[in-house]
Design a protein around this motif. Structure first.
Motif, PDB file in Angstrom:
ATOM      1  N   GLU A  37       0.447  -0.840   0.073  1.00 37.08           N
ATOM      2  CA  GLU A  37       0.003  -0.217  -0.434  1.00 37.08           C
ATOM      3  C   GLU A  37       0.771   1.326  -0.167  1.00 37.08           C
ATOM      4  OE1 GLU A  37      -2.773  -0.686   3.364  1.00 37.08           O
ATOM      5  OE2 GLU A  37      -4.012  -1.690   2.532  1.00 37.08           O
ATOM      6  N   ARG A  52      -6.830   2.071  -0.858  1.00 35.40           N
ATOM      7  CA  ARG A  52      -8.177   0.566   0.466  1.00 35.40           C
ATOM      8  C   ARG A  52      -8.773   0.324  -0.569  1.00 35.40           C
ATOM      9  NH1 ARG A  52      -5.950   0.750   6.974  1.00 35.40           N
ATOM     10  NH2 ARG A  52      -3.994  -0.324   6.083  1.00 35.40           N
ATOM     11  N   LEU A  55      -9.059  -1.129  -3.820  1.00 42.40           N
ATOM     12  CA  LEU A  55      -8.717  -2.227  -3.911  1.00 42.40           C
ATOM     13  C   LEU A  55      -9.821  -2.935  -3.757  1.00 42.40           C
ATOM     14  CD1 LEU A  55      -4.268  -1.887  -2.456  1.00 42.40           C
ATOM     15  CD2 LEU A  55      -5.470  -2.861  -4.722  1.00 42.40           C
ATOM     16  N   LYS A  56     -10.101  -2.603  -2.772  1.00 36.98           N
ATOM     17  CA  LYS A  56     -11.736  -3.409  -2.292  1.00 36.98           C
ATOM     18  C   LYS A  56     -12.679  -4.121  -3.452  1.00 36.98           C
ATOM     19  CE  LYS A  56     -11.873  -2.664   2.206  1.00 36.98           C
ATOM     20  NZ  LYS A  56     -12.476  -1.606   3.889  1.00 36.98           N
ATOM     21  N   GLN A  59     -10.425  -6.277  -5.451  1.00 36.88           N
ATOM     22  CA  GLN A  59     -11.460  -7.483  -5.504  1.00 36.88           C
ATOM     23  C   GLN A  59     -13.112  -7.471  -5.607  1.00 36.88           C
ATOM     24  OE1 GLN A  59     -11.442  -7.502  -0.643  1.00 36.88           O
ATOM     25  NE2 GLN A  59     -10.613  -9.571  -0.836  1.00 36.88           N
ATOM     26  N   VAL A  64      -8.453  -8.082  -7.685  1.00 37.37           N
ATOM     27  CA  VAL A  64      -6.947  -8.858  -7.020  1.00 37.37           C
ATOM     28  C   VAL A  64      -7.313  -9.536  -5.673  1.00 37.37           C
ATOM     29  CG1 VAL A  64      -5.698  -6.803  -7.455  1.00 37.37           C
ATOM     30  CG2 VAL A  64      -7.400  -6.373  -5.704  1.00 37.37           C
ATOM     31  N   GLU A  65      -6.730 -10.068  -4.953  1.00 37.26           N
ATOM     32  CA  GLU A  65      -6.896 -10.357  -4.155  1.00 37.26           C
ATOM     33  C   GLU A  65      -6.466 -10.552  -2.739  1.00 37.26           C
ATOM     34  OE1 GLU A  65      -7.021 -15.101  -1.922  1.00 37.26           O
ATOM     35  OE2 GLU A  65      -6.512 -14.880  -4.016  1.00 37.26           O
ATOM     36  N   ILE A  66      -7.128  -9.837  -1.711  1.00 39.43           N
ATOM     37  CA  ILE A  66      -6.495  -8.975  -0.415  1.00 39.43           C
ATOM     38  C   ILE A  66      -6.819 -10.454   0.815  1.00 39.43           C
ATOM     39  CG2 ILE A  66      -7.201  -7.523   1.156  1.00 39.43           C
ATOM     40  CD1 ILE A  66      -8.299  -5.945  -0.546  1.00 39.43           C
ATOM     41  N   ARG A  67      -5.360 -10.148   1.154  1.00 42.93           N
ATOM     42  CA  ARG A  67      -5.023 -11.415   2.209  1.00 42.93           C
ATOM     43  C   ARG A  67      -4.636 -11.019   3.075  1.00 42.93           C
ATOM     44  NH1 ARG A  67      -1.282 -15.533  -1.644  1.00 42.93           N
ATOM     45  NH2 ARG A  67      -2.404 -15.988  -3.456  1.00 42.93           N
ATOM     46  N   HIS A  68      -5.750 -11.012   4.456  1.00 43.61           N
ATOM     47  CA  HIS A  68      -4.812  -9.776   5.598  1.00 43.61           C
ATOM     48  C   HIS A  68      -4.561 -10.637   6.349  1.00 43.61           C
ATOM     49  CE1 HIS A  68      -8.831  -7.232   5.515  1.00 43.61           C
ATOM     50  NE2 HIS A  68      -9.456  -8.290   4.221  1.00 43.61           N
ATOM     51  N   THR A  72      -1.595  -7.362  -1.241  1.00 40.08           N
ATOM     52  CA  THR A  72      -2.133  -8.019  -1.757  1.00 40.08           C
ATOM     53  C   THR A  72      -1.572  -9.022  -3.204  1.00 40.08           C
ATOM     54  OG1 THR A  72      -3.655  -6.085  -1.301  1.00 40.08           O
ATOM     55  CG2 THR A  72      -4.003  -6.634  -3.544  1.00 40.08           C
TER      56      THR A  72
END
Length: 237
Positions: A37, A52, A55-56, A59, A64-68, A72
């Motif tokens: 980020e 953010r 990116l959401k 997603q 994209v895939e956000i993996r906390h 990303t």
């Protein structure tokens, strides 16, 4: 790359498009990590919240895939990301009319794909399609699966991978919406007969005959849904 999204600020839309362009320009494959980020903030001169939010949005589209806790990553961008939107769109207003539109789009795509399949003369395709038809004669979940696979095999034979995804998406949405409507279900024998006609036409190698078989297939579906019969090329419009 233009990304279709829910309503947001123009700046957020521009940033989402810029990040999608970055993925394409760098030839990042699905699963590849995106810059952190902080790097995106510096590269695009935007706030963390803007990054953010964008990116959401990406997603939600599968881009994209956000993996906390991990970061990303580039998503698979599967056509399934469009399913909620298409399902809502088809169910809104007059479901029967929307379903008719969905069938028209499928018919346009599958007519050309089936014409191509008829011109290839693929014996393996004939075996796969015939196998699907045989499974359709037995009522149940596998008959529905065989129906979907039938159309996917034709897409594969025509050599258009994206069409396979779209046809599968349209098929899934059609099945979901059809259950909401009070329509009489075709018997397994009728369903199998419709598809067998397409198999025979492809086997003949006659693209025009294949096209007519596809039109007749969709005509019978529309008649069952009460959205109007198909007029063949010889009919007066």
């Amino acid at each position: 790359m233009t990304v279709i999204r829910p309503k947001r600020s123009k700046r957020s839309d521009e940033l989402a498009n810029a990040i999608a362009d970055l993925i394409i320009e760098r030839n990042l494959d699905p699963g590849a990590p995106l810059p952190p980020e902080s790097v995106l903030m510096a590269d695009f001169s935007v706030s963390r919240n803007s990054v953010r939010e964008s990116l959401k949005a990406l997603q939600a589209l599968g881009i994209v895939e956000i993996r906390h806790g991990y970061g990303t990553f580039v998503g698979s961008a599967s056509s399934s990301a469009l399913q909620p939107w298409l399902l809502f769109r088809t169910r809104s207003g007059s479901s029967t009319e929307r379903l008719r539109e969905l069938l028209e789009i499928r018919e346009i795509l599958e007519t050309e794909l089936t014409r191509r399949a008829a011109g290839i003369g693929n014996g393996e395709l004939q075996q796969k399609l015939s196998g699907c038809v045989a499974r359709m004669r037995d009522d149940g979940l596998d008959a529905a699966t065989a129906d979907r696979e039938f159309h996917e095999h034709i897409c594969d034979s025509a050599g258009v991978p994206l069409a396979r995804e779209l046809v599968g998406l349209f098929w899934d949405v059609y099945r979901a919406v059809e259950t909401d409507l009070e329509t009489f279900a075709a018997s397994p024998a009728e369903t199998a007969a419709r598809h067998q006609r397409v198999v025979d036409a492809i086997d003949s190698g006659d693209a025009d005959l294949a096209e007519e078989a596809v039109h007749l297939h969709f005509a019978e579906v529309r008649t069952r849904l009460g959205t109007g019969p198909y007029r063949s090329r010889g009919d007066v419009p």
